[in-house]
Scaffold this motif. Structure first.
Motif, PDB file in Angstrom:
ATOM      1  N   ARG A 191      -0.802   7.245  -9.172  1.00 53.40           N
ATOM      2  CA  ARG A 191      -1.809   6.864  -8.164  1.00 53.40           C
ATOM      3  C   ARG A 191      -1.389   5.580  -7.449  1.00 53.40           C
ATOM      4  O   ARG A 191      -1.576   5.448  -6.243  1.00 53.40           O
ATOM      5  CB  ARG A 191      -3.161   6.655  -8.831  1.00 53.40           C
ATOM      6  CG  ARG A 191      -3.835   7.904  -9.319  1.00 53.40           C
ATOM      7  CD  ARG A 191      -5.235   7.555  -9.844  1.00 53.40           C
ATOM      8  NE  ARG A 191      -5.871   8.676 -10.448  1.00 53.40           N
ATOM      9  CZ  ARG A 191      -6.343   8.687 -11.700  1.00 53.40           C
ATOM     10  NH1 ARG A 191      -6.233   7.622 -12.481  1.00 53.40           N
ATOM     11  NH2 ARG A 191      -6.930   9.772 -12.161  1.00 53.40           N
ATOM     12  N   ALA A 192      -0.821   4.654  -8.210  1.00 51.97           N
ATOM     13  CA  ALA A 192      -0.446   3.355  -7.643  1.00 51.97           C
ATOM     14  C   ALA A 192       0.617   3.460  -6.557  1.00 51.97           C
ATOM     15  O   ALA A 192       0.730   2.578  -5.713  1.00 51.97           O
ATOM     16  CB  ALA A 192       0.030   2.413  -8.758  1.00 51.97           C
TER      17      ALA A 192
ATOM     18  N   ALA B  40      -2.753   5.661 -18.211  1.00 53.80           N
ATOM     19  CA  ALA B  40      -1.853   4.692 -17.562  1.00 53.80           C
ATOM     20  C   ALA B  40      -0.680   5.396 -16.883  1.00 53.80           C
ATOM     21  O   ALA B  40      -0.220   4.955 -15.823  1.00 53.80           O
ATOM     22  CB  ALA B  40      -1.335   3.682 -18.590  1.00 53.80           C
ATOM     23  N   HIS B  41      -0.190   6.480 -17.474  1.00 53.53           N
ATOM     24  CA  HIS B  41       0.881   7.252 -16.835  1.00 53.53           C
ATOM     25  C   HIS B  41       0.416   7.815 -15.499  1.00 53.53           C
ATOM     26  O   HIS B  41       1.136   7.761 -14.502  1.00 53.53           O
ATOM     27  CB  HIS B  41       1.328   8.418 -17.731  1.00 53.53           C
ATOM     28  CG  HIS B  41       2.103   8.022 -18.934  1.00 53.53           C
ATOM     29  ND1 HIS B  41       1.554   8.017 -20.186  1.00 53.53           N
ATOM     30  CD2 HIS B  41       3.384   7.639 -19.073  1.00 53.53           C
ATOM     31  CE1 HIS B  41       2.470   7.633 -21.067  1.00 53.53           C
ATOM     32  NE2 HIS B  41       3.592   7.401 -20.414  1.00 53.53           N
TER      33      HIS B  41
ATOM     34  N   ALA C 164       8.511   6.292 -10.271  1.00 56.68           N
ATOM     35  CA  ALA C 164       7.290   6.806 -10.897  1.00 56.68           C
ATOM     36  C   ALA C 164       7.403   8.310 -11.125  1.00 56.68           C
ATOM     37  O   ALA C 164       6.979   8.818 -12.177  1.00 56.68           O
ATOM     38  CB  ALA C 164       6.074   6.479 -10.029  1.00 56.68           C
ATOM     39  N   LEU C 165       7.979   9.039 -10.168  1.00 57.22           N
ATOM     40  CA  LEU C 165       8.175  10.476 -10.341  1.00 57.22           C
ATOM     41  C   LEU C 165       9.112  10.764 -11.522  1.00 57.22           C
ATOM     42  O   LEU C 165       8.815  11.623 -12.358  1.00 57.22           O
ATOM     43  CB  LEU C 165       8.762  11.100  -9.067  1.00 57.22           C
ATOM     44  CG  LEU C 165       7.837  11.220  -7.867  1.00 57.22           C
ATOM     45  CD1 LEU C 165       8.629  11.706  -6.650  1.00 57.22           C
ATOM     46  CD2 LEU C 165       6.656  12.128  -8.153  1.00 57.22           C
TER      47      LEU C 165
ATOM     48  N   GLY D 286      14.441  16.976  -6.335  1.00 65.03           N
ATOM     49  CA  GLY D 286      15.688  16.684  -7.032  1.00 65.03           C
ATOM     50  C   GLY D 286      15.504  15.642  -8.124  1.00 65.03           C
ATOM     51  O   GLY D 286      16.051  15.771  -9.223  1.00 65.03           O
ATOM     52  N   ILE D 287      14.726  14.613  -7.817  1.00 68.53           N
ATOM     53  CA  ILE D 287      14.457  13.562  -8.809  1.00 68.53           C
ATOM     54  C   ILE D 287      13.698  14.142  -9.999  1.00 68.53           C
ATOM     55  O   ILE D 287      14.064  13.922 -11.161  1.00 68.53           O
ATOM     56  CB  ILE D 287      13.687  12.391  -8.163  1.00 68.53           C
ATOM     57  CG1 ILE D 287      14.592  11.645  -7.181  1.00 68.53           C
ATOM     58  CG2 ILE D 287      13.123  11.442  -9.226  1.00 68.53           C
ATOM     59  CD1 ILE D 287      13.846  10.709  -6.237  1.00 68.53           C
ATOM     60  N   LEU D 288      12.629  14.887  -9.715  1.00 70.07           N
ATOM     61  CA  LEU D 288      11.827  15.465 -10.791  1.00 70.07           C
ATOM     62  C   LEU D 288      12.636  16.426 -11.654  1.00 70.07           C
ATOM     63  O   LEU D 288      12.567  16.368 -12.888  1.00 70.07           O
ATOM     64  CB  LEU D 288      10.607  16.186 -10.202  1.00 70.07           C
ATOM     65  CG  LEU D 288       9.505  15.285  -9.662  1.00 70.07           C
ATOM     66  CD1 LEU D 288       8.546  16.086  -8.785  1.00 70.07           C
ATOM     67  CD2 LEU D 288       8.764  14.590 -10.795  1.00 70.07           C
TER      68      LEU D 288
END
Length: 192
Positions: free
Chosen positions: A139-140, A133-134, A115-116, A66-68
């Motif tokens: 990954r972070a 960086a994106h 992040a998503l 839903g977020i994506l």
């Protein structure tokens, strides 16, 4: 008002009728999108088979999807998927959070969810503008490279779906608008 720039195919194929019957049973009506995709139901079904493979490979929850989708659809300016998935996201969180994602503010999301949303917007806005960086931001928050690839594929496939719908003038259904979360409906000010 027409449901899209295309007319419904006649005669209706068995595949198209099956799509209509399933939707009428599930939703109580046939979506304008389905009337448009009825010209080639196998293209629709094949696309969504790939969509399912990608979100399963990424390990995405319903809320993650839903977020994506809300972030990608709103960035593109797609009202149909913004209304549909904004409302689904509201059901997984609340209307304020969903409207915030649609507006690009991401209030109420945790670090992983933000992040998503940021990645989806970057992919839609300028896929050639993404940087290491994106990817590192994903990954972070715990995604491995295979998941990042699957998440990106998921967003790109949803973008393809929205692009076809928007290019062919699919108009959000009155039923969809009426059932949309009020805050989501207020946030979606773009499209047809």
């Amino acid at each position: 008002m027409a449901s899209s720039f295309l007319t419904e195919p006649e005669p209706r194929t068995p595949e198209a009728q099956a799509m209509f019957d399933a939707e009428a049973e599930e939703l109580g009506y046939v979506m304008n999108l389905s009337r448009m995709w009825a010209h080639h139901p196998r293209l629709h079904n094949g696309l969504f088979d790939l969509v399912a493979e990608s979100f399963e490979a990424a390990g995405l929850s319903f809320k993650d999807r839903g977020i994506l989708i809300a972030a990608a659809a709103s960035t593109l300016g797609d009202p149909y998927c913004s209304l549909a998935w904004g409302t689904k996201l509201a059901g997984e969180s609340d209307g304020e959070v969903a409207a915030s994602v649609l507006r690009g503010e991401d209030q109420g999301l945790d670090e992983r969810e933000r992040a998503l949303a940021r990645w989806a917007r970057a992919v839609v806005r300028d896929p050639n503008g993404t940087t290491p960086a994106h990817v590192e931001a994903l990954r972070a928050v715990g995604y491995d490279d295979g998941q990042v690839q699957a998440i990106t594929t998921f967003v790109a496939l949803r973008l393809a779906f929205s692009t076809v719908n928007d290019a062919l003038g699919a108009v959000p259904d009155d039923e969809l608008r009426a059932a949309a979360d009020p805050q989501v409906r207020a946030a979606v000010t773009w499209g047809r």
